[in-house]
Design a protein around this motif. Structure first.
Motif: not given
Length: 129
Positions: A11-29
């Motif tokens: 559960g924590n890892n799913l939310l970590q991935n979602a957060g990283a995805s949002i950062i990826s979208e914002n930064t292009g990384l």
């Protein structure tokens, strides 16, 4: 490049991935998402970016991640996320983006409840109550 430090379990890892995805979208990384056995069957889709930056990674926590998303910044260094993405401000601000990762069907209201059962837990916690 965004690397995620796995914290907790599924559960924590799913939310970590979602957060990283949002950062990826914002930064292009590009993000290296945590592999979660069977998550492909859940229809989860994370942002796919291709920009990789080499060099020493900057480690950020939950508070720093929120600042990174809030303020316009040109990120020219790799990130190491030491975040659970469970802080109230993050969850409220990015509720729709988080929800969109999980393809939740139907209308969700404040009266709905999400239950995450730990199938692999060795000892049920309710026996200790």
């Amino acid at each position: 490049m965004i690397n995620i430090m796995p914290l907790g379990r599924m559960g924590n890892n799913l939310l970590q991935n979602a957060g990283a995805s949002i950062i990826s979208e914002n930064t292009g990384l590009k993000a290296n998402y945590i592999h979660i056995e069977g998550s492909d069957r859940l229809g989860i889709q994370y942002h796919k970016a291709h920009r990789c930056i080499e060099g020493p990674a900057v480690s950020i926590n939950d508070s720093q991640a929120l600042v990174l998303l809030t303020e316009e910044q040109n990120i020219d260094y790799p990130l190491e996320l030491n975040c659970l993405f469970q802080e109230k401000h993050f969850l409220l601000k990015y509720y729709e983006k988080i929800r969109n990762h999980f393809k939740i069907r139907g209308k969700v209201t404040r009266n709905d409840l999400f239950v995450h059962a730990r199938i692999g837990t060795k000892e049920p916690f309710w026996d200790k109550l």
